[in-house]
Design an enzyme around this catalytic site. Structure first.
Site, PDB file in Angstrom:
ATOM      1  N   ASP A   9      17.512  19.281 -24.985  1.00  0.00           N
ATOM      2  CA  ASP A   9      16.326  19.466 -25.029  1.00  0.00           C
ATOM      3  C   ASP A   9      16.028  20.916 -25.544  1.00  0.00           C
ATOM      4  O   ASP A   9      17.005  21.430 -25.422  1.00  0.00           O
ATOM      5  CB  ASP A   9      15.561  19.441 -23.580  1.00  0.00           C
ATOM      6  CG  ASP A   9      14.248  19.944 -23.525  1.00  0.00           C
ATOM      7  OD1 ASP A   9      13.521  19.841 -24.402  1.00  0.00           O
ATOM      8  OD2 ASP A   9      14.037  20.953 -22.787  1.00  0.00           O
ATOM      9  N   ASP A  11      12.824  23.451 -25.825  1.00  0.00           N
ATOM     10  CA  ASP A  11      12.037  24.209 -24.980  1.00  0.00           C
ATOM     11  C   ASP A  11      12.217  24.209 -23.553  1.00  0.00           C
ATOM     12  O   ASP A  11      12.351  23.254 -22.710  1.00  0.00           O
ATOM     13  CB  ASP A  11      10.535  23.491 -25.077  1.00  0.00           C
ATOM     14  CG  ASP A  11       9.902  23.849 -26.310  1.00  0.00           C
ATOM     15  OD1 ASP A  11       9.617  25.090 -26.851  1.00  0.00           O
ATOM     16  OD2 ASP A  11       9.731  22.829 -26.929  1.00  0.00           O
ATOM     17  N   ASP A 177      15.448  20.581 -18.954  1.00  0.00           N
ATOM     18  CA  ASP A 177      14.931  21.184 -17.831  1.00  0.00           C
ATOM     19  C   ASP A 177      13.903  20.198 -16.979  1.00  0.00           C
ATOM     20  O   ASP A 177      13.690  20.747 -15.878  1.00  0.00           O
ATOM     21  CB  ASP A 177      14.297  22.755 -18.189  1.00  0.00           C
ATOM     22  CG  ASP A 177      13.104  22.311 -19.133  1.00  0.00           C
ATOM     23  OD1 ASP A 177      13.313  21.783 -20.143  1.00  0.00           O
ATOM     24  OD2 ASP A 177      12.096  22.633 -18.429  1.00  0.00           O
TER      25      ASP A 177
END
Ligand SMILES: [Mg+2]
Length: 226
Positions: A9, A11, A177
């Site tokens: 991922d 961001d 996250d």
């Protein structure tokens, strides 16, 4: 390590997206002469979060949010400016600002020899600009951006947009996250999941990550135990 393909991922996993947003917001308000824009950041964030909730509920499209968040902010600040123009400036600022977390590049370098992919929920122009500016393209054999491909995590279809030949889910892991997008997408695609949880948030929700790390420097060690 049994994984040949490692999907990231962007961001809040590799990129300091909070820093990117703060700088872009400050630039945008400075451009219309607002002094001390940081005073208005909280107001903006509240507006933004409320609008994205409405997107999740199907009331608005992501495109609506780009302009509406500035329409509402300008009303709140009692400033007459074109919200569309500000929305565009802000997106440009998001692409132009923000750095990788300190250990991110080290991790990507250490994974040399593996096939790396990037799956990100975001706007094509913003994410492409970031990848180019931070010289990240050279790490990734495949990049899938929800705004370009029309599917977003946690929909497992997004992995097919990496266009990896002879892709084997059992040899793949996703690192991210967010439990509700990254880890859920991995779960839905039957691939292993590594939850990057730097704030040591308590685990909530039905999706259990395969492994959890609190620092990017722990990722390699954690993956080799699986
Ligand atoms: Mg993220």
């Amino acid at each position: 390590m049994r994984f040949t393909t490692i999907v990231f991922d962007l961001d809040h996993t590799l990129l300091d997206s909070d820093g990117s947003e703060q700088l872009a917001f400050a630039e945008t308000l400075h451009s219309i002469g607002v002094e001390e824009p940081e005073q208005h950041l909280k107001t903006y964030q509240r507006i933004n979060v409320a609008l994205w909730k409405r997107v999740e509920q199907g009331e608005l499209s992501p495109n609506d949010v780009k302009v509406m968040r500035f329409t509402q902010l300008l009303e709140r600040l009692d400033i007459e400016e074109d919200p569309e123009l500000l929305g565009d400036r802000y997106l440009t600022g998001l692409g132009n600002n923000g750095e990788l977390y300190p250990q991110a590049r080290e991790l990507l370098d250490a994974l040399d020899g593996h096939r790396l992919g990037l799956v990100t929920n975001g706007i094509g122009s913003v994410q492409r600009r970031r990848l180019e500016r931070l010289d990240l393209d050279r790490y990734f054999s495949g990049v899938a951006i929800s705004g370009e491909v029309g599917v977003a995590k946690p929909d497992p279809q997004i992995f097919s947009h990496l266009k990896f030949a002879d892709w084997a889910p059992e040899q793949t892991v996703i690192i991210g996250d967010s439990l509700t997008s990254d880890i859920a997408a991995g779960h839905n695609a039957s691939i292993a999941t590594c939850w990057y949880n730097p704030s040591r948030t308590a685990h909530i929700g039905p999706t259990i990550p395969t492994v959890e790390v609190n620092q990017l420097s722990e990722v390699l060690g954690a993956l080799s135990t699986l």
